[in-house]
Design a protein around this motif. Structure first.
Motif, mmCIF file in Angstrom:
data_model
loop_
_atom_site.group_PDB
_atom_site.id
_atom_site.type_symbol
_atom_site.label_atom_id
_atom_site.label_comp_id
_atom_site.label_asym_id
_atom_site.label_seq_id
_atom_site.Cartn_x
_atom_site.Cartn_y
_atom_site.Cartn_z
ATOM 1 N N ASP A 174 -69.972 -31.313 -86.663
ATOM 2 C CA ASP A 174 -71.353 -31.254 -87.145
ATOM 3 C C ASP A 174 -72.196 -30.271 -86.342
ATOM 4 O OD1 ASP A 174 -71.069 -33.156 -89.215
ATOM 5 O OD2 ASP A 174 -71.145 -34.774 -87.736
ATOM 6 N N ALA B 119 -67.535 -26.974 -92.714
ATOM 7 C CA ALA B 119 -68.881 -27.326 -93.167
ATOM 8 C C ALA B 119 -68.864 -27.751 -94.628
ATOM 9 C CB ALA B 119 -69.827 -26.144 -92.961
ATOM 10 N N SER C 134 -69.916 -31.439 -95.944
ATOM 11 C CA SER C 134 -70.937 -31.565 -96.974
ATOM 12 C C SER C 134 -70.405 -32.332 -98.179
ATOM 13 C CB SER C 134 -71.419 -30.176 -97.398
ATOM 14 O OG SER C 134 -72.342 -30.269 -98.464
ATOM 15 N N ARG D 278 -70.372 -36.009 -97.340
ATOM 16 C CA ARG D 278 -71.705 -36.606 -97.420
ATOM 17 C C ARG D 278 -72.122 -36.803 -98.871
ATOM 18 N NH1 ARG D 278 -72.615 -33.132 -92.908
ATOM 19 N NH2 ARG D 278 -73.305 -31.471 -94.302
ATOM 20 N N ASN D 279 -71.899 -35.781 -99.706
ATOM 21 C CA ASN D 279 -72.289 -35.895 -101.118
ATOM 22 C C ASN D 279 -71.470 -36.962 -101.824
ATOM 23 O OD1 ASN D 279 -74.138 -33.834 -100.778
ATOM 24 N ND2 ASN D 279 -72.732 -32.231 -101.430
#
Length: 395
Positions: A231, A255, A259, A262-263
């Motif tokens: 992160d 990254a 991402s 998280r989504n």
């Protein structure tokens, strides 16, 4: 407390067909959600786990050469998002012309030299020192060398058209596993790397004195840099950009994967919330309907001076019994299914395609209990509104 709970369970046993349908409906909603969660934990968790477990993915590569002084490295070391940083020389000087293992009569040409120091995330063990190195597994196999052996590093240059070589005996203190560094390489101390650069660039350095200690240079052309976590890569890369330094992460897809994770978490939470809200609404209506069907019975309980608190426990106990039975039934169904999925898709040891953690199961039980209690609120209000005289009216 015992009397209303017994009454609630006896009512469910009496109307077992409706209770069974309700448990099956909950399993139909909860089962697919837990399977999706298990697949998310397994597939995405494994991918992210591999990124996290491999420290190479936290490396930020310097592009081009610069002039990085002591203040630059002190600033990086002071940052919380920096896991490791060490100076490096120009890329043209970061390889040995050859490395030889005299005992086995083996030689490897053009071996990369990688600066290391205490705290190197790739080196688990004794830190490198002048004359003491780590080698990659690929180089160890090429040279038939291992920990405890001595290899001969050869640095070459041309002076007035004449080839000149300098040699240095290096003691191997460890071998990096192939999953950490799959290519031939030597991890050595910064003084040893500087000595190689000095021999190539400074004619005053001779094969006899090229390894003698010298003053540290005012600046270094490059560096090895690792973020403290995946992160932190983005923030640290932005900091280097602010310093007008070109760089790129070694794992450029890290990254993107973080991402995506998280989504995916947000998407799964939204789907689960909608499904559980629909189930909560259906359960709330079902319990309210149960009170309406048993209105005379609750009125009789009131006439018999059963306290409101005990009467209100009945729909809550039924709700908890139904939901927890549904959760247990779902787990009984899907856990063997997850084992079958993992058996059908072979993965590396310690990894699985579908995985449910104990915390996931405990959270499901807790969320189910919370849903049961809150869904019973409407029914509890209805029970409190039942008057004792209603039993006489209906009679």
């Amino acid at each position: 407390m015992k009397i209303p709970v017994n009454l609630a369970l006896r009512e469910l046993r009496h109307d077992w067909q409706s209770a069974l349908c309700f448990v099956a409906a909950l399993a139909g909603v909860l089962g697919p959600l837990l399977i999706i969660l298990a697949l998310k934990n397994g597939v995405i968790g494994t991918m992210v786990g591999r990124l996290i477990d491999d420290p190479s993915n936290r490396e930020i590569l310097a592009i081009g050469a610069g002039q990085h002084d002591a203040a630059f490295f002190a600033g990086l070391n002071a940052r919380q998002d920096v896991g490791f940083v060490v100076p490096a020389t120009r890329s043209i000087n970061t390889s040995a012309n050859a490395v030889r293992h005299e005992a086995q009569r083996k030689l490897e040409r053009a071996v990369p030299l990688i600066p290391s120091a205490a705290g190197d995330p790739l080196v688990e063990g004794e830190a490198v020192m002048p004359g003491r190195i780590w080698i990659s597994d690929a180089l160890a196999q090429d040279l038939s060398a291992g920990a405890g052996d001595t290899v001969d590093m050869i640095i070459g240059r041309e002076v007035d058209g004449q080839r000149e070589n300098a040699r240095r005996d290096l003691h191997v203190i460890g071998v990096l596993p192939p999953e950490i560094w799959p290519r031939p390489a030597i991890f050595l101390s910064v003084p040893d790397l500087l000595a190689a650069e000095r021999f190539r660039d400074d004619l005053s350095a001779t094969p006899a004195n090229w390894t003698d200690p010298v003053a540290e240079p005012d600046s270094y052309a490059s560096f090895r840099l690792y973020a403290r976590s995946l992160d932190d890569i983005g923030v640290l890369s932005s900091h280097l950009t602010e310093l007008r330094l070109q760089s790129r992460p070694r794992a450029e897809n890290a990254a993107l994967l973080l991402s995506f994770r998280r989504n995916l978490n947000i998407l799964f939470t939204a789907i689960a919330a909608l499904a559980m809200f629909g189930f909560w609404a259906a359960m709330s209506a079902n319990l309210r309907g149960m009170v309406e069907r048993q209105r005379v019975t609750f009125s009789l309980f009131s006439m018999l001076t059963m306290p409101d608190r005990q009467r209100c426990i009945i729909p809550v106990a039924q709700s908890l019994a139904l939901v927890l039975s549904g959760v247990v039934a779902t787990l009984i169904i899907i856990l063997p299914l997850l084992l079958a999925i993992n058996a059908a898709f072979e993965t590396a040891p310690g990894e699985s395609v579908a995985r449910l953690y104990p915390g996931d199961i405990m959270a499901t039980m807790a969320l189910g209990a919370l849903t049961a209690v809150t869904a019973a609120v409407w029914a509890v209000i209805a029970v409190r509104n039942v008057e004792p005289q209603e039993v006489l009216t209906h009679a």
